[in-house]
Scaffold this active site. Structure first.
Site, mmCIF file in Angstrom:
data_model
loop_
_atom_site.group_PDB
_atom_site.id
_atom_site.type_symbol
_atom_site.label_atom_id
_atom_site.label_comp_id
_atom_site.label_asym_id
_atom_site.label_seq_id
_atom_site.Cartn_x
_atom_site.Cartn_y
_atom_site.Cartn_z
ATOM 1 N N ARG A 95 0.833 -1.167 -0.124
ATOM 2 C CA ARG A 95 -0.172 0.059 -0.090
ATOM 3 C C ARG A 95 0.894 1.270 -0.090
ATOM 4 N NH1 ARG A 95 -0.859 3.636 4.002
ATOM 5 N NH2 ARG A 95 -2.629 4.982 3.998
ATOM 6 N N ASP A 113 1.677 4.811 0.751
ATOM 7 C CA ASP A 113 1.229 5.635 1.837
ATOM 8 C C ASP A 113 1.323 7.063 1.051
ATOM 9 O OD1 ASP A 113 0.517 6.559 4.476
ATOM 10 O OD2 ASP A 113 2.363 7.937 4.383
ATOM 11 N N GLU A 157 -3.218 4.741 -1.153
ATOM 12 C CA GLU A 157 -3.724 5.833 -0.338
ATOM 13 C C GLU A 157 -3.519 7.220 -1.150
ATOM 14 O OE1 GLU A 157 -3.918 7.853 4.161
ATOM 15 O OE2 GLU A 157 -1.957 7.493 3.186
ATOM 16 N N ASP A 165 -11.068 7.049 1.516
ATOM 17 C CA ASP A 165 -11.562 7.876 2.833
ATOM 18 C C ASP A 165 -12.772 8.579 2.776
ATOM 19 O OD1 ASP A 165 -9.196 7.777 4.467
ATOM 20 O OD2 ASP A 165 -8.097 8.602 2.497
ATOM 21 N N GLY A 204 -5.705 6.935 15.473
ATOM 22 C CA GLY A 204 -4.709 7.734 16.014
ATOM 23 C C GLY A 204 -4.387 9.134 15.881
#
Length: 585
Positions: A256, A258, A291, A310, A384
């Protein structure tokens, strides 16, 4: 027994018979010396283009550094192992040492993916995850996604502060233990995907600016650090080979990327996809995940497997919690309509103005298969990056979360859950790291300043309660509390997860070769009826109601699941979910 080896352009490569080749790109150094512990320093040969190389008499286990400008000794930026951390010496590794048990593993097709994201350190390292593989497989998980494991400063970190992208963090286990974990996962039919970071380096242990300043683009710095100069062939190859290294040498089933939107040269992303496809073995399933804040549907159209959606998370989060600050502002106007668009077309933002940034965002995605979009209610970022790391069950009504959880696991989009979510974990997941001195203080204060714009943190006294990222307690308090599994609530959530994934395996996955929206009807605020045409002439219908209002509906045929249990025909109760599967003409 098949063995696998991937030869890197840079770093240390064993040649056999006690010989190892070393290569470093150091364009700002006139001379480079190789320092192997227990041996005299060796001057490396230069090609006058910044590449230094030498073959030395050493084998696996040898510790080494490079001496660059001004006598500075630095670790290998392409090191396979850092036994003493990012500030210590690099170690020569024999990639052929580990004997693979599942050497014929070819992966799984993407439509079978049910993803479980986890942090290796919080679950006890590679060995700790191995102990949980059977329960994850029995639950219905098919894919494990690891947060980044590359070497970082200190012994605990999310992984996005990595500085040596080829060296697995020593605090999680050695390279062979990582391979054993991947082997054990494959033996249970589980794919393993790795989160990789190619848009910046962390704040401790990055020596590249000293001897390879051309590695960076100082005009395009990101939120997290200096921009990377992907125009340089050496830089492009360094990161492409890193992805291939994880896929070929460690047998990861995919990576993935980032924050792909922070990679300045988007042609590199396409080149990565091409190199992976031409390198992997015929018939092997390898998945490239993005992402990407840009919602670049073109990349998905041109070969990338899927993207974290998202938009879907944000619309659902606003519906469940009512929050509308920060980036949730983009979805505050009509989250029900946004959810409907996600279920029908993938992205919400397909080119329209983003009120959060003031720029147009995304491109049309309605022609793409819905399996190109990964849906989630929680992940490391969304939990987080909150000041107090609250999970969704702390923020929203349990009944509404359960209904949304059913939507997550039974819609045609690819589902992802975060460690502990399967048993309704309520342990916080904080941002944590392990820096010291002035850097630690800077990060702690920066973390508190980050939230100062939010109304509830205007008071400095309130901000002082935000956990210190560097404190060991912040890390320990983030471990999912497994004792919750044995409570009545934990058992109920586990049973729900098991039942939903069993239904997905029976009713959804076999028909996902083809999945196209058959329309979405908005019943009211938070209430939707969505339909999809699936393979083999199946019609999947889902009703979801996240409001307190009751709706009268036409009873669907072929009910396969309801929350709560069905009692009133033709009624969609508050905080409810209903799924049916029918054969269509």
């Amino acid at each position: 027994m098949r063995t696998f080896r991937f030869k890197k352009t840079f770093g240390a490569e064993m040649l056999g018979e006690g010989q190892t080749a070393f290569t470093l790109w150091a364009p700002e150094s006139e001379n480079v010396f190789l320092k192997i512990e227990g041996m005299q320093d060796l001057q490396m040969h230069s090609d006058s283009q910044g590449h230094f190389s030498i073959t030395a008499p050493c084998s696996a286990g040898a510790r080494y550094r490079f001496c660059v400008s001004d006598g500075l000794f630095v670790p290998d930026p392409a090191s396979r192992s850092q036994p003493d951390g990012v500030l210590g010496a690099s170690e020569v590794i024999d990639p052929k040492h580990y004997q693979w048990q599942c050497s014929e593993w070819q992966g799984r097709p993407w439509y079978e993916a049910v993803i479980y994201e986890l942090h290796v350190g919080l679950l006890g390292g590679y060995e700790g995850i191995c102990q949980r593989l059977d329960e994850l497989a029995a639950l219905g998980i098919t894919t494990i996604e690891l947060m980044p494991i590359n070497s970082f400063g200190g012994v605990r970190n999310w992984g996005y502060d990595g500085v040596l992208p080829y060296a697995p963090a020593v605090s999680y286990g050695d390279p062979d233990e990582l391979k054993h974990f991947i082997d054990a996962a494959h033996a249970r039919g589980l794919m393993v995907i790795l989160d990789v970071v190619y848009n910046h380096f962390g704040p401790e242990g990055n020596f590249l600016p000293v001897y390879a300043g051309d590695f960076f683009n100082y005009d395009q710095n990101s939120t997290w650090g200096m921009g990377i100069n992907f125009k340089k062939p050496e830089v492009r190859n360094f990161f492409i080979e890193n992805a291939l290294y994880w896929i070929m040498e460690y047998r990861f089933d995919g990576v993935r990327i980032d924050a792909a939107s922070a990679i300045s040269d988007h042609t590199w992303i396409g080149e990565l996809q091409e190199r992976v496809q031409t390198t992997i073995e015929p018939g092997r399933h390898v998945h490239l995940i993005l992402e990407n804040e840009n919602n670049d549907a073109g990349l998905l159209r041109n070969g990338f497997t899927a993207q974290w959606n998202d938009d879907g998370h944000n619309a659902l989060h606003v519906l469940l919690t009512g929050e509308h600050e920060g980036y949730y502002k983009m979805f505050a106007k009509n989250p029900t309509q946004d959810l409907a668009k996600v279920l029908a077309e993938g992205f919400v933002y397909q080119g329209q103005l983003n009120p959060y940034s003031g720029k147009n965002r995304g491109m049309p995605s309605d022609d793409l298969p819905l399996t190109k979009f990964i849906l989630f209610l929680q992940n490391h970022d969304q939990i987080g990056n909150r000041a107090f790391g609250e999970r969704l069950l702390v923020l929203a009504k349990s009944e509404a979360v359960k209904a949304t959880y059913a939507l997550l696991l039974l819609s045609p989009l690819i589902p992802m859950i975060f460690m502990g979510e399967e048993w309704g974990c309520m342990t916080p997941f904080y941002f944590f790291c392990d820096f010291h001195g002035e850097l630690a203080e800077h990060i702690k204060e920066g973390r508190r300043k980050e939230f100062s714009e939010f109304p509830e943190f205007q008071n400095e006294k309130t901000r002082e309660h935000i956990p210190d990222p560097n404190a060991l307690s912040t890390f320990e308090d983030s471990r999912p509390d497994r004792s919750m599994r044995d409570t009545d609530s934990g058992k109920e959530w586990l049973a729900l997860t098991h039942d939903l994934l069993a239904l997905r395996k029976k009713w959804i996955i076999p028909y996902l070769d083809y999945a196209q929206s058959a329309g979405v009807n908005i019943l009211g605020v938070g209430a939707i009826c969505a339909r999809w045409y699936l393979d083999d002439k199946k019609l999947l219908t889902i009703f979801i109601n996240l409001s307190e209002k009751k709706y009268e509906i036409i009873e669907p045929y072929g009910l396969i699941f309801t929350i709560p249990e069905r009692r009133h025909t033709g009624t969609l109760p508050a905080f409810s979910f209903m799924a049916s599967m029918e054969n269509r003409p």
